[in-house]
Scaffold this active site. Structure first.
Site: not given
Ligand code: GLN
Length: 303
Positions: A64, A67, A187, A239, A257
């Site tokens: 992530s 992102k 993605y 998160y 992660v």
């Protein structure tokens, strides 16, 4: 400040704890077999000074953290129109949660949860060869060729049922323009980028330089856009632990992660830590400890 002795001290202090607590992500085999006792830390200052310790040049799955780069490309390509289909509020829910998407009519809460990054991938697919452009951007930003780990990308696709659900659900609200398979291919490849702490500390350098390229190339973002990325990292980058990060660390951070966390000290430096064992929200347990030690010792904070 000479950061090298401090990073070595942090690595040495955490050494006895490596692998003792937390859980390595094991939803795909390529992540599950990464040894839990790895630890790397690296930073690069605005003056180009670098310091690093431990497994700082070992490539890992950035997951992530990518992102950040999807958002950067989305801001560049779409400007303000990017926010037509993405919010800017912390979710307080797990990164792969579906629950808020229904009441919010297929508009993800922010760009750093899975649904948000998938929505950006869709808009990139409409405009450019997103997989190639991402590699080009990152390789230019860290001065070394960056690559996708195709095994990870294939496993993400084979097991990414929730991500398919998120994309299909958004599509049912008319918020995804392209074929779900094509959007998720981008993605999943973004999640499967393989980089080291040192490469990430270099590549994110535009975030501590008001958007300027870390090696003097064309600006990556405007200063306003870069500040906004940092604001989103602080509020949504880790998160449902973003409050804990602000409290304990006090810097904009983005985690993945794979066990990596990038942190930004605006106008000073970017820092990346990696240790694969995670706490329940999906952030690196020892990565958080290392960042906490770093900010406690240096007094660096956005507050
Ligand atoms: N590949 C993971 C997913 O799509 C990335 C999640 C993460 O790093 N938080 O769920």
């Amino acid at each position: 400040m000479d950061f090298q002795p401090l990073l070595e001290e942090i690595a040495a202090t955490l050494q006895p704890e490596l692998g003792a607590q937390g859980r390595v992500a094991d939803y795909i085999p390529a992540l599950g077999r990464v040894p839990a006792d790895r630890f790397g830390i690296a930073l690069r200052t605005v003056d180009g000074e670098e310091a690093h310790a431990g497994d700082s040049t070992t490539g890992f799955s950035i997951q992530s953290i990518s992102k950040l780069f999807s958002l950067t490309l989305g801001m560049r390509e779409l400007g303000e129109a990017l926010w037509d289909r993405i919010g800017r509020e912390p979710s307080g829910n797990p990164f792969n949660s579906l629950v808020q998407l229904e009441s919010e009519h297929g508009v993800p809460r922010n760009p750093f949860i899975n649904a948000g990054a998938i929505a950006i991938a869709d808009r990139l697919v409409s405009r450019l060869d997103a997989k190639a452009v991402t590699l080009e951007l990152l390789s230019g930003l860290c001065g070394e060729q960056v690559a996708y780990d195709e095994e990870v990308a294939a496993s993400e696709a084979a097991t990414g049922f929730r991500n398919f659900a998120l994309a299909n659900f958004m599509k049912s609200f008319g918020r995804i323009d392209n074929a779900v398979s094509e959007v998720l291919d981008v993605y999943f490849h973004h999640c499967a980028l393989r980089m080291s702490c040192l490469q990430l500390a270099r590549a994110t350098g535009y975030l501590c330089r008001d958007g300027r390229h870390p090696y003097g190339g064309a600006p990556v973002l405007t200063d306003r856009q870069a500040r906004r990325v940092n604001a989103l990292m602080l509020t949504c980058g880790t998160y449902d632990a973003a409050g804990e990060f602000a409290f304990r660390i006090g810097l904009p951070c983005k985690s993945g992660v794979g066990g990596g966390i990038v942190a930004v000290v605006p106008d000073r430096l970017t820092l990346c830590v990696w240790s694969p064992a995670l706490e329940p929200s999906g952030n690196s347990l020892l990565g958080m400890k290392a960042l906490e030690m770093f900010t406690a010792r240096t007094g660096l904070s956005v507050f």
